[in-house]
Structure formats: structure tokens, C-alpha cells
Design a protein around this motif. Structure first.
Motif, PDB file in Angstrom:
ATOM      1  N   MET A  95      56.988  49.615 -32.590  1.00 39.33           N
ATOM      2  CA  MET A  95      57.040  50.849 -31.806  1.00 39.33           C
ATOM      3  C   MET A  95      55.839  51.013 -30.898  1.00 39.33           C
ATOM      4  SD  MET A  95      58.476  53.216 -34.926  1.00 39.33           S
ATOM      5  CE  MET A  95      57.306  52.495 -36.076  1.00 39.33           C
ATOM      6  N   GLY A  96      54.839  50.122 -31.023  1.00 38.99           N
ATOM      7  CA  GLY A  96      53.694  50.153 -30.134  1.00 38.99           C
ATOM      8  C   GLY A  96      52.607  51.111 -30.542  1.00 38.99           C
ATOM      9  N   ASN A  97      52.515  51.438 -31.837  1.00 36.17           N
ATOM     10  CA  ASN A  97      51.416  52.292 -32.288  1.00 36.17           C
ATOM     11  C   ASN A  97      50.074  51.602 -32.073  1.00 36.17           C
ATOM     12  OD1 ASN A  97      52.465  54.816 -33.339  1.00 36.17           O
ATOM     13  ND2 ASN A  97      53.547  53.563 -34.845  1.00 36.17           N
ATOM     14  N   ARG A  98      49.013  52.391 -32.046  1.00 37.68           N
ATOM     15  CA  ARG A  98      47.688  51.872 -31.725  1.00 37.68           C
ATOM     16  C   ARG A  98      47.192  50.932 -32.822  1.00 37.68           C
ATOM     17  NH1 ARG A  98      44.811  54.634 -27.768  1.00 37.68           N
ATOM     18  NH2 ARG A  98      42.893  53.838 -28.686  1.00 37.68           N
ATOM     19  N   PHE A  99      46.463  49.902 -32.406  1.00 39.44           N
ATOM     20  CA  PHE A  99      45.888  48.962 -33.362  1.00 39.44           C
ATOM     21  C   PHE A  99      44.846  49.636 -34.240  1.00 39.44           C
ATOM     22  CE2 PHE A  99      46.614  45.979 -29.592  1.00 39.44           C
ATOM     23  CZ  PHE A  99      47.942  45.800 -29.946  1.00 39.44           C
ATOM     24  N   ASP A 100      44.102  50.569 -33.658  1.00 43.67           N
ATOM     25  CA  ASP A 100      43.037  51.198 -34.436  1.00 43.67           C
ATOM     26  C   ASP A 100      43.559  52.298 -35.366  1.00 43.67           C
ATOM     27  OD1 ASP A 100      43.600  53.154 -32.581  1.00 43.67           O
ATOM     28  OD2 ASP A 100      41.641  53.089 -31.595  1.00 43.67           O
ATOM     29  N   ASP A 101      44.880  52.492 -35.418  1.00 39.55           N
ATOM     30  CA  ASP A 101      45.432  53.369 -36.447  1.00 39.55           C
ATOM     31  C   ASP A 101      45.147  52.798 -37.839  1.00 39.55           C
ATOM     32  OD1 ASP A 101      46.422  55.029 -34.507  1.00 39.55           O
ATOM     33  OD2 ASP A 101      48.471  54.270 -34.621  1.00 39.55           O
ATOM     34  N   GLU A 102      45.064  51.479 -37.914  1.00 43.58           N
ATOM     35  CA  GLU A 102      44.753  50.802 -39.178  1.00 43.58           C
ATOM     36  C   GLU A 102      43.893  49.579 -38.859  1.00 43.58           C
ATOM     37  OE1 GLU A 102      46.970  49.061 -43.212  1.00 43.58           O
ATOM     38  OE2 GLU A 102      48.145  49.525 -41.427  1.00 43.58           O
ATOM     39  N   PRO A 103      42.609  49.793 -38.599  1.00 42.26           N
ATOM     40  CA  PRO A 103      41.740  48.676 -38.174  1.00 42.26           C
ATOM     41  C   PRO A 103      41.578  47.607 -39.239  1.00 42.26           C
ATOM     42  CG  PRO A 103      40.447  50.651 -38.633  1.00 42.26           C
ATOM     43  CD  PRO A 103      41.891  51.079 -38.649  1.00 42.26           C
ATOM     44  N   GLU A 104      41.937  47.937 -40.493  1.00 49.30           N
ATOM     45  CA  GLU A 104      41.806  46.935 -41.561  1.00 49.30           C
ATOM     46  C   GLU A 104      42.658  45.693 -41.294  1.00 49.30           C
ATOM     47  OE1 GLU A 104      40.941  50.987 -43.172  1.00 49.30           O
ATOM     48  OE2 GLU A 104      42.576  50.089 -41.997  1.00 49.30           O
ATOM     49  N   ARG A 105      43.687  45.803 -40.479  1.00 51.86           N
ATOM     50  CA  ARG A 105      44.525  44.635 -40.176  1.00 51.86           C
ATOM     51  C   ARG A 105      43.725  43.557 -39.458  1.00 51.86           C
ATOM     52  NH1 ARG A 105      49.414  48.027 -37.507  1.00 51.86           N
ATOM     53  NH2 ARG A 105      47.575  49.079 -36.663  1.00 51.86           N
ATOM     54  N   ILE A 106      42.900  43.984 -38.514  1.00 54.86           N
ATOM     55  CA  ILE A 106      42.073  43.011 -37.788  1.00 54.86           C
ATOM     56  C   ILE A 106      41.006  42.446 -38.712  1.00 54.86           C
ATOM     57  CG2 ILE A 106      40.418  42.774 -35.903  1.00 54.86           C
ATOM     58  CD1 ILE A 106      42.105  44.788 -34.344  1.00 54.86           C
ATOM     59  N   SER A 107      40.439  43.286 -39.542  1.00 59.09           N
ATOM     60  CA  SER A 107      39.448  42.794 -40.511  1.00 59.09           C
ATOM     61  C   SER A 107      40.064  41.763 -41.434  1.00 59.09           C
ATOM     62  CB  SER A 107      38.894  43.964 -41.326  1.00 59.09           C
ATOM     63  OG  SER A 107      38.256  44.908 -40.501  1.00 59.09           O
ATOM     64  N   PHE A 108      41.296  42.006 -41.843  1.00 61.10           N
ATOM     65  CA  PHE A 108      41.991  41.051 -42.712  1.00 61.10           C
ATOM     66  C   PHE A 108      42.150  39.701 -42.020  1.00 61.10           C
ATOM     67  CE2 PHE A 108      46.223  39.192 -43.626  1.00 61.10           C
ATOM     68  CZ  PHE A 108      45.977  38.738 -44.912  1.00 61.10           C
ATOM     69  N   LEU A 109      42.591  39.708 -40.779  1.00 58.95           N
ATOM     70  CA  LEU A 109      42.774  38.445 -40.058  1.00 58.95           C
ATOM     71  C   LEU A 109      41.455  37.687 -39.935  1.00 58.95           C
ATOM     72  CD1 LEU A 109      45.195  39.632 -37.228  1.00 58.95           C
ATOM     73  CD2 LEU A 109      45.769  38.178 -39.188  1.00 58.95           C
ATOM     74  N   LYS A 110      40.384  38.409 -39.676  1.00 61.71           N
ATOM     75  CA  LYS A 110      39.070  37.765 -39.542  1.00 61.71           C
ATOM     76  C   LYS A 110      38.611  37.153 -40.864  1.00 61.71           C
ATOM     77  CE  LYS A 110      35.927  40.027 -37.180  1.00 61.71           C
ATOM     78  NZ  LYS A 110      35.102  41.168 -36.683  1.00 61.71           N
TER      79      LYS A 110
END
Length: 667
Positions: A333-348
């Protein structure tokens, strides 16, 4: 070769480009990704088959995103969400879309899912591909709705529409209607000749269509990728994989996105199903392939699938020889990435471990263990019992993996030299010569497979004649008693066979000279009422072991009835079948699942904790030929990779394994 992260995401034409663009720029600065796969009109943003004008809006709207990504070295691919359409979900064809709809075996017609043989729909779809091919996409995916099965609300799927009936009649020189064709294809007993002809018609017509799709995309320099579903479902379509690879990519390595895990959280035992599913995919892929399994998350977020389980899925993909990971962490649906920044932390945090795994497990490695062979001709060859549903043409093919994996025994989707195992009606899909080859080695059979072999005249090879079935209505069996010490944890150990899915009926037979029952069926008063498992050495020089229950009946590893006595019985039966050859297994806790792989030069092993109990020590029984373990590493979803203490083949951990953790063993 490092891992390659492809994020799957979608931004619709209703969204402001200047709002989304800086978010994307921030994402690629923060997250270790290599590619973005854009969806068009997927899931929540799909209202059926979009008009060409609306599709052009999607293309134009996404262009600024794609240009920015390409300028920054991020590759871009496209997954249009409909070809035939996955399912109706209340959708209808739009005005002017006067296309043939898909029809199921019972004659029910979809409201939006179409038949690909409709020439007007083909003209529409080819035009969509021409527009995609003009854009700099690396890959355009022909999604798994290019399939016959699983188009809800149709029963099983389709297509049995007039266009397909006409194509079949031309091929077979007949004048049959849909009902006559379905009745013949599902007729109980040996397959009617029409079933093969029908499946050939299905395959040839869809591949002719897909060949035109590929040519259109290739003209623009774009490759066509294939997403696939379960092997058993595709076998019920009659799919022959070599022809599919040749159609999708005749002169380059094909691009494949296999489905192998649930879309959300699943119980630990289902890891066995995922290992078997991905290994089956490996067994049909060409040597040179771009394989990027789906790392799915739907309907989005950690409430649906934990990071811990997502990492396990990503790790398994690389252990079983994947080149890419197609990752769903962001909604459609195109919600903001920073709604759940833990996703990027997980990938890193997981990227270094996944790069390391990709380096350690070469694409040439193949799984080692008990062979659980399967055939792409399963749907063409299986004998139906009732003949009322197309689902009868897709019986389970992974069944023994569920039992052996739960018992800590390694397995492979490919036939093996020492021991193979067959369960259920999948036994119909192998020819006599192949079965006799396996019978000349070590072969493990469940009751249904053994009965099929007797029906095919091979009873003398398994030491059994006069197959018959008993139920608790006939004989009140409730216990299997392990009366043979060499095949038990201890002589006299007892296993429940009381009213379970796999014990609804039990095979009984007359035992030939030399056949030995190593367990017995008892009633509640401890009276012997039948034989249990039977071992036999045949005139081909092979060994067989037959259990009376139905390994395929449980439906999946989550329903396995396992205890220490069943686990040890299976371990010792496999040991006896293999003789001096060690197959590979692990002991130390419930739900420790081993994998062993080798490429002719190097060996690797993996032990998973698929159970909720912590594990701090276990013992490995290395497959014959595997050198002593030189290193062992404990990997977690936190990105940690800790060394494990080795005491020969016993491993001790400083920090216990929890569910979904894995230990990697290196020679």
C-alpha cells in the motif's frame, strides 16, 4: 558469491512522487539492497484487469523512482500482479473486457480470472508486455497465476473452458465435452489415456503462449522470470519442467522464484516441509539458474512473521543453493518505511551472515541423506481411488521427509545410492525398472506404497503377499510393541497407534520366508492382533523395510506423531537398510533437523532447532565420506555467528540454540 537482496514493494499512482522519492533514497542509503522489484496493481490495489490506460499510468508514475534507483546502481525489476489473475475476490471484468473466463472441472466459471487461450485477452496482455519491455527492467516476472491450479473460488482451478475443450478435441480427434473429459481423466484405477492427452494439451498451449510473451520481452532486452508453486500442484497440471525452462530462457540461465515457506509465522516442525519443498525445486532446476526464492511476509509485519523466522527462511534459501533473495518486508500500500525502522535494521544486521552463508554453500552442492524421490509425472501416473476431484492427482510427495526429519535423519529430494523411501500413492509415479533399482539397495515403504508394489507384482521383492487393510472397526489395535531389540530403544517399548491420521488403516499381509516382523500391533489388553514393521532381504540383493501405517496421511510435519520410540525405530531401520553406510543424523533433543550437502570436493552440514526447547549440546553422525568436522558456527537472527566447541562429533554451545537457530558444520 555474496547474497543478493531484492526488496519487493509497491507505490500506486495515487501517491505523491515527491513524497515517496526521498523515502526511497533514504532506504537505499540505509539498507543493504541490490535490487527493487516493483509491483503493479497488487493485492489491495488490484480491482481486476487494469485498462491499458491505467497500466500506462502505473508505468509513468514509477519512472522517477526507477530512474533514481538505476542512477545509484540499484537494479530494477517488475512483478505485474495479474496475468490470468490469482483469484476473483469479488472482482469482475471491466466494460469491454469480453474475455473467456476460467472454468473449473465442475463447470463453475470465474468472475475475473481469465483463460489465456482467449485471443482478445492475449492481444491485451501482449500489449502490456510491449509497454513493460520499453522500460529498463532487468526482469519482468510472469507470476504464478500463469498456472492451472489454485484460482479461488474455483474448485482446484482450471481451465476446462470451451476453448480448452476444443483444443483437446482437435489434438485427440474427438468430440468430447467437458464432463466426459474430466470423468475420463479422473476415472478410478489406472490412468485413462485421455489424462495424458489433456495434460499435454495444457502444457503445449500454455508454453506456446509463454513463448510469445518471452519474445516480446526479449525484444526490449528484458528477461522473463517464472514464479512457481508447490511441485505436487504443478504435477497435477502435468508440467514437464525442462520444456518450461527452455521456453522461458532458451539461451540464458532461467530466472526462477520458487515458493517454499508460508506467508506468515509457522510452527517449527514445518521447517521440514520448507527444506523438502526447496530441495524439490533444486532437483528440477538446470545447473545454471538464477534462483531467488520468495522470502514472503503477508499481510505484512512482525506480527505476521517474526524477524527470527524470516532470517531462518533466508538462511535456508542460501543453504539450498539460491543466488538471490526476493524479500517482502514492506506492504503493497506504500506506507512509509520509517513507520517501522526496525525492518532496515534487521536487513543490516543479517546481511553479513547471509553473505557468509552464500559463500559457504556453493550452488553445486546437493543434499545427502535418505532419498525421497518424486516425479514430475506424479499427476499423470497416479491411480485414483474415488475419481471425484482433481485434487486426487496431487498426492503428497514429501511425506517421508516429515517423519525422517522429525526423527533427526537427513534426507534428499533426489534418489540416493544407499537408501530411498516411498510413501503413499506417489509409488505409482515410478516405472518398474526404477523401482527395482531402488529395491536392489535399501528401500523404506509405508503401508500404501507397499500395497501398490504388491499390486504391481513386486511383493516378492518386499517379502509380502496378499495385502489387506484393517481398521479399528475390524481389530481394536492401539499400540505398536517394539519386540525386536536391534530395532528399538529397548525391547518392549510401545508406540501409540490409536486413532491418528496415519493409523486410520493398517496394512497386513502374508509374510514370505525370510520376512521378519520387528514390531507387533496390540489391542488395549496387550493381545497381538497383527504385525507391525517388516524387514526383508530380497533376491535382488536389496533390503526393504515396510511400516504398516500411512506416512502420507498426516498432511504435513505439524501433524507428525513422534516420540523417542518411533524416532529410534526409524533411525535403526534406516541404519539396517544402509548397512555399513552412515546416512547422516543428529541426536540430542526433539526437533533437531539435520541437513548434509556436498559438491564432490567440500562437505557442509546444518543442524536446525525447530522446537521450542533450548539446546546446548548434541551429537552428529556424519554421512559416510564426510571428513571430521573442522569448524562449527552458531548463527542467529541477531546477526551473530559464534564458534561452537567440538568434542569429536559432539558439539557444545556457550549459548543455547533457541527455535529457528542453526549450526553450520564445515569439513
Amino acid at each position: 558469491m555474496p547474497s543478493r537482496f531484492t526488496l519487493r514493494m509497491q507505490f500506486g499512482p495515487h501517491q505523491d512522487i515527491q513524497t515517496i522519492l526521498p523515502q526511497l533514497e533514504q532506504l537505499i542509503r540505509d539498507a543493504p539492497i541490490d535490487e527493487i522489484m516493483f509491483f503493479f496493481f497488487a493485492e489491495e490495489l488490484n480491482d481486476g484487469h487494469d485498462t491499458l490506460e491505467r497500466i500506462q499510468q502505473w508505468i509513468d508514475h514509477s519512472r522517477p523512482y526507477r530512474q533514481m534507483l538505476l542512477q545509484r546502481g540499484i537494479q530494477v525489476s517488475l512483478n505485474p500482479w495479474h496475468s490470468l489473475l490469482h483469484c476473483d475476490r469479488g472482482r469482475r471484468l471491466k466494460p469491454g473486457q469480453n474475455w473467456q473466463l476460467m472454468v473449473d472441472p465442475n463447470g463453475k466459471e470465474a468472475s475475473a480470472v481469465v483463460c489465456f487461450l482467449d485471443p482478445q485477452w492475449q492481444a491485451y496482455f501482449f500489449e502490456t508486455l510491449r509497454r513493460y519491455a520499453r522500460e529498463p527492467f532487468r526482469v519482468v516476472w510472469i507470476d504464478d497465476d500463469i498456472r492451472y491450479h489454485n484460482h479461488d473460488p474455483l474448485t482446484w482451478g482450471g481451465c476446462f473452458c470451451p476453448l480448452h475443450v476444443e483444443a483437446f478435441n482437435r489434438r485427440a480427434n474427438l468430440h468430447a465435452d467437458r464432463g466426459e473429459i474430466v470423468q475420463a481423466c479422473l476415472a478410478p484405477g489406472a490412468p485413462h489415456p485421455w489424462r495424458e492427452l489433456w495434460m499435454d494439451t495444457w502444457q503445449d498451449t500454455i508454453l506456446s503462449f509463454l513463448n510469445q510473451c518471452r519474445q516480446i520481452l526479449n525484444t526490449g532486452g528484458v528477461q522473463m522470470g517464472l514464479m512457481s508453486s508447490g511441485m505436487e500442484s504443478h504435477a497435477a497440471e502435468g508440467r514437464h519442467w525442462q520444456a518450461w525452462w527452455q521456453t522461458f530462457s532458451p539461451d540464458k540461465p532461467p530466472i526462477h522464484r520458487p515458493h517454499f515457506w508460508t506467508y506468515g509465522n509457522t510452527a517449527g516442525p514445518n521447517l521440514i516441509r520448507s527444506i523438502a519443498a526447496l530441495d524439490q525445486n533444486r532437483s528440477i532446476q538446470p545447473q545454471q539458474v538464477e534462483s531467488g526464492p520468495e522470502i514472503e511476509n503477508f499481510p505484512y509485519g512482525r506480527w505476521n512473521k517474526s524477524f527470527r523466522q524470516t532470517f531462518a527462511q533466508m538462511a535456508l534459501a542460501h543453504i539450498l543453493g539460491s543466488t538471490h533473495l526476493n524479500i517482502s518486508l514492506f506492504d503493497f500500500m506504500g506506507n512509509r518505511f520509517d513507520d517501522e525502522p526496525e525492518r532496515i535494521s534487521f536487513l543490516k544486521q543479517v546481511r553479513p551472515s547471509l553473505d557468509w552463508l552464500a559463500d559457504q554453500f556453493s550452488l553445486q552442492m546437493k543434499s545427502i541423506g535418505v532419498g525421497i524421490p518424486w516425479s514430475e509425472d506424479l499427476g499423470r501416473a497416479v491411480h485414483t481411488e474415488i475419481g471425484s476431484s482433481w485434487f486426487e492427482l496431487q498426492p503428497p510427495s514429501q511425506s517421508w521427509s516429515w517423519w525422517l526429519g522429525a526423527a533427526g535423519i537427513s534426507f534428499s529430494a533426489r534418489p540416493q545410492d544407499a537408501v530411498n523411501a516411498i510413501a503413499g500413492s506417489a509409488a505409482w509415479s515410478f516405472d518398474d525398472d526404477t523401482l527395482k533399482q531402488w529395491l536392489s539397495k535399501g528401500l523404506l515403504l509405508d503401508g500404501t506404497a507397499a500395497a501398490i508394489l504388491m499390486e504391481r507384482g513386486m511383493g516378492k521383492c518386499i517379502g509380502m503377499t496378499n495385502a489387506r487393510w484393517i481398521t479399528q472397526e475390524d481389530v481394536l489395535y492401539s499400540i505398536e510393541s517394539c519386540h525386536s531389540g536391534p530395532f528399538a530403544l529397548r525391547q518392549g517399548g510401545q508406540i501409540s497407534v490409536n486413532s491418528k491420521a496415519h493409523t486410520q488403516k493398517m496394512l497386513q499381509a502374508d509374510l514370505m520366508d525370510g520376512a521378519k516382523a520387528i514390531s507387533a500391533l496390540l489391542d488395549p489388553l496387550q493381545n497381538v492382533v497383527g504385525h507391525g514393521a517388516v524387514i526383508f532381504i530380497n533376491d535382488l540383493g536389496g533390503k526393504t523395510a515396510v511400516v504398516p501405517w500411512n506416512a502420507a496421511a498426516v498432511g504435513g510435519p505439524e501433524n507428525i506423531t513422534m516420540d523417542i520410540h518411533r524416532a529410534v525405530q526409524l533411525q535403526k531401520l534406516v541404519q539396517w537398510l544402509s548397512g555399513s553406510v552412515e546416512i547422516g543424523r543428529v541426536e540430542g533433543s526433539a526437533w533437531l533437523i539435520p541437513q548434509f550437502l556436498q559438491d564432490g570436493l567440500n562437505w557442509r552440514g546444518v543442524v536446525w532447532n525447530a522446537g521450542p526447547d533450548e539446546v546446548d549440546a548434541f551429537k552428529i553422525y556424519r554421512p559416510s565420506g564426510m571428513p571430521p568436522i573442522r569448524q562449527a558456527w552458531h548463527l542467529t537472527w541477531k546477526g551473530t555467528r559464534d564458534p561452537v566447541h567440538l568434542e569429536g562429533d559432539t558439539l557444545r554451545l556457550d549459548r543455547p540454540m533457541v527455535e529457528w537457530d542453526l549450526i553450520v558444520l564445515m569439513d
